[in-house]
Design a protein around this motif. Structure first.
Motif, mmCIF file in Angstrom:
data_model
loop_
_atom_site.group_PDB
_atom_site.id
_atom_site.type_symbol
_atom_site.label_atom_id
_atom_site.label_comp_id
_atom_site.label_asym_id
_atom_site.label_seq_id
_atom_site.Cartn_x
_atom_site.Cartn_y
_atom_site.Cartn_z
ATOM 1 N N LYS A 47 0.847 -1.190 0.000
ATOM 2 C CA LYS A 47 0.000 0.000 0.000
ATOM 3 C C LYS A 47 0.880 1.236 0.000
ATOM 4 O O LYS A 47 1.958 1.233 0.587
ATOM 5 N N THR A 48 0.415 2.295 -0.666
ATOM 6 C CA THR A 48 1.069 3.594 -0.599
ATOM 7 C C THR A 48 -0.016 4.645 -0.435
ATOM 8 O O THR A 48 -1.140 4.473 -0.897
ATOM 9 N N MET A 49 0.331 5.747 0.230
ATOM 10 C CA MET A 49 -0.649 6.789 0.471
ATOM 11 C C MET A 49 0.062 8.141 0.568
ATOM 12 O O MET A 49 1.080 8.258 1.262
ATOM 13 N N LYS A 50 -0.471 9.146 -0.125
ATOM 14 C CA LYS A 50 0.048 10.503 0.007
ATOM 15 C C LYS A 50 -0.464 11.062 1.328
ATOM 16 O O LYS A 50 -1.662 11.073 1.582
ATOM 17 N N VAL A 51 0.455 11.514 2.186
ATOM 18 C CA VAL A 51 0.070 12.054 3.478
ATOM 19 C C VAL A 51 -0.052 13.573 3.393
ATOM 20 O O VAL A 51 -1.009 14.164 3.857
ATOM 21 N N VAL A 52 0.923 14.234 2.782
ATOM 22 C CA VAL A 52 0.905 15.677 2.548
ATOM 23 C C VAL A 52 1.170 15.880 1.073
ATOM 24 O O VAL A 52 2.155 15.371 0.540
ATOM 25 N N ASN A 53 0.285 16.618 0.398
ATOM 26 C CA ASN A 53 0.418 16.820 -1.040
ATOM 27 C C ASN A 53 0.127 18.286 -1.367
ATOM 28 O O ASN A 53 -0.942 18.640 -1.834
ATOM 29 N N THR A 54 1.112 19.146 -1.094
ATOM 30 C CA THR A 54 0.953 20.576 -1.344
ATOM 31 C C THR A 54 1.750 21.031 -2.559
ATOM 32 O O THR A 54 1.635 22.161 -2.987
ATOM 33 N N GLY A 55 2.593 20.153 -3.079
ATOM 34 C CA GLY A 55 3.482 20.522 -4.185
ATOM 35 C C GLY A 55 4.774 21.153 -3.696
ATOM 36 O O GLY A 55 5.599 21.563 -4.493
ATOM 37 N N GLY A 56 4.949 21.195 -2.384
ATOM 38 C CA GLY A 56 6.136 21.822 -1.808
ATOM 39 C C GLY A 56 7.118 20.816 -1.235
ATOM 40 O O GLY A 56 6.980 19.608 -1.412
ATOM 41 N N ASP A 57 8.094 21.378 -0.512
ATOM 42 C CA ASP A 57 9.159 20.546 0.069
ATOM 43 C C ASP A 57 8.678 19.660 1.209
ATOM 44 O O ASP A 57 9.362 18.718 1.584
ATOM 45 N N SER A 58 7.518 19.969 1.793
ATOM 46 C CA SER A 58 7.049 19.195 2.941
ATOM 47 C C SER A 58 6.178 17.997 2.549
ATOM 48 O O SER A 58 5.644 17.317 3.417
ATOM 49 N N MET A 93 5.281 -3.262 7.997
ATOM 50 C CA MET A 93 6.331 -2.256 8.127
ATOM 51 C C MET A 93 5.905 -1.055 7.303
ATOM 52 O O MET A 93 5.510 -1.203 6.147
ATOM 53 N N THR A 94 5.942 0.128 7.908
ATOM 54 C CA THR A 94 5.616 1.346 7.176
ATOM 55 C C THR A 94 6.840 2.245 7.114
ATOM 56 O O THR A 94 7.663 2.269 8.033
ATOM 57 N N ALA A 95 6.945 2.976 6.009
ATOM 58 C CA ALA A 95 8.025 3.939 5.826
ATOM 59 C C ALA A 95 7.407 5.284 5.475
ATOM 60 O O ALA A 95 6.582 5.369 4.562
ATOM 61 N N THR A 96 7.786 6.330 6.201
ATOM 62 C CA THR A 96 7.407 7.691 5.858
ATOM 63 C C THR A 96 8.513 8.246 4.975
ATOM 64 O O THR A 96 9.690 8.191 5.337
ATOM 65 N N VAL A 97 8.116 8.753 3.794
ATOM 66 C CA VAL A 97 9.080 9.080 2.738
ATOM 67 C C VAL A 97 8.884 10.521 2.256
ATOM 68 O O VAL A 97 7.746 10.959 2.045
ATOM 69 N N ASP A 98 9.987 11.243 2.076
ATOM 70 C CA ASP A 98 9.942 12.554 1.426
ATOM 71 C C ASP A 98 9.537 12.373 -0.020
ATOM 72 O O ASP A 98 10.022 11.455 -0.691
ATOM 73 N N ARG A 99 8.665 13.256 -0.513
ATOM 74 C CA ARG A 99 8.249 13.150 -1.911
ATOM 75 C C ARG A 99 9.430 13.399 -2.850
ATOM 76 O O ARG A 99 9.667 12.638 -3.768
ATOM 77 N N TRP A 100 10.153 14.480 -2.630
ATOM 78 C CA TRP A 100 11.229 14.842 -3.540
ATOM 79 C C TRP A 100 12.530 14.205 -3.087
ATOM 80 O O TRP A 100 13.082 14.553 -2.059
ATOM 81 N N GLY A 101 12.992 13.246 -3.838
ATOM 82 C CA GLY A 101 14.213 12.513 -3.530
ATOM 83 C C GLY A 101 13.941 11.122 -2.994
ATOM 84 O O GLY A 101 14.736 10.219 -3.161
ATOM 85 N N GLY A 102 12.821 10.937 -2.315
ATOM 86 C CA GLY A 102 12.469 9.610 -1.819
ATOM 87 C C GLY A 102 13.225 9.170 -0.586
ATOM 88 O O GLY A 102 13.352 7.972 -0.322
ATOM 89 N N LYS A 103 13.708 10.118 0.217
ATOM 90 C CA LYS A 103 14.441 9.761 1.435
ATOM 91 C C LYS A 103 13.468 9.213 2.481
ATOM 92 O O LYS A 103 12.434 9.801 2.756
#
Length: 154
Positions: A47-58, A93-103
């Protein structure tokens, strides 16, 4: 003899618990890794889910892997204790991931609890071990959009 039989499962469960805490640490092998490397080492998320989707760095997303293993090295019932050691059970197992770069910012095991001998930490250990052992460790590309993974798992 009975004390040895009770001590062994506790010690083995402790090893699995240690690996889960090691995976969660900021200085650990998984936090700070590239989501593409995590996918390569443990597979496509269930499963994947967008948690914050503002188009910004967060912007962030959460990816979840589910693992089930029915094999256990030791499965016995002593009076009131049902003891399974060696990886039997279910793990998420869940991973919280940065959108830009995928860290990978955080790793969690929402269904695993270390408060019992037969906990699902034992089931999570093979998944974490695989991720840590086979992590390619490629550099993070800041232009990579991790949201491309959203919806990839059905």
């Amino acid at each position: 003899m009975v004390s040895i039989l009770l001590t062994l499962p506790v010690l083995l469960s402790g090893c699995a618990t240690y690996r889960m805490h090691e995976a969660r640490e900021k200085s650990g092998e998984l936090v700070g890794a590239n989501i593409q490397d995590l996918v390569q080492s443990v597979g496509i998320p269930d499963k994947t889910m967008k948690v914050v989707n503002t188009g910004g760095d967060s912007d962030r997303m959460v990816a979840q892997w589910n693992f089930s293993n029915s094999d256990s090295a030791l499965d016995m019932t002593l009076i009131l204790l049902d003891i399974k050691v060696g990886g039997a059970g279910k793990c998420s197992m869940t991973a919280t991931v940065d959108r830009w770069g995928g860290k990978v910012e955080a790793i969690n095991f929402p269904q695993a609890h270390a408060d019992s001998i037969g906990s699902d930490y034992n089931a999570c250990e093979p998944l974490v071990s695989e991720a840590i052992t086979h992590m390619p460790r490629t550099p993070i590309d800041p232009k990579f959009d991790a949201f491309t993974l959203v919806g990839a798992a059905k």
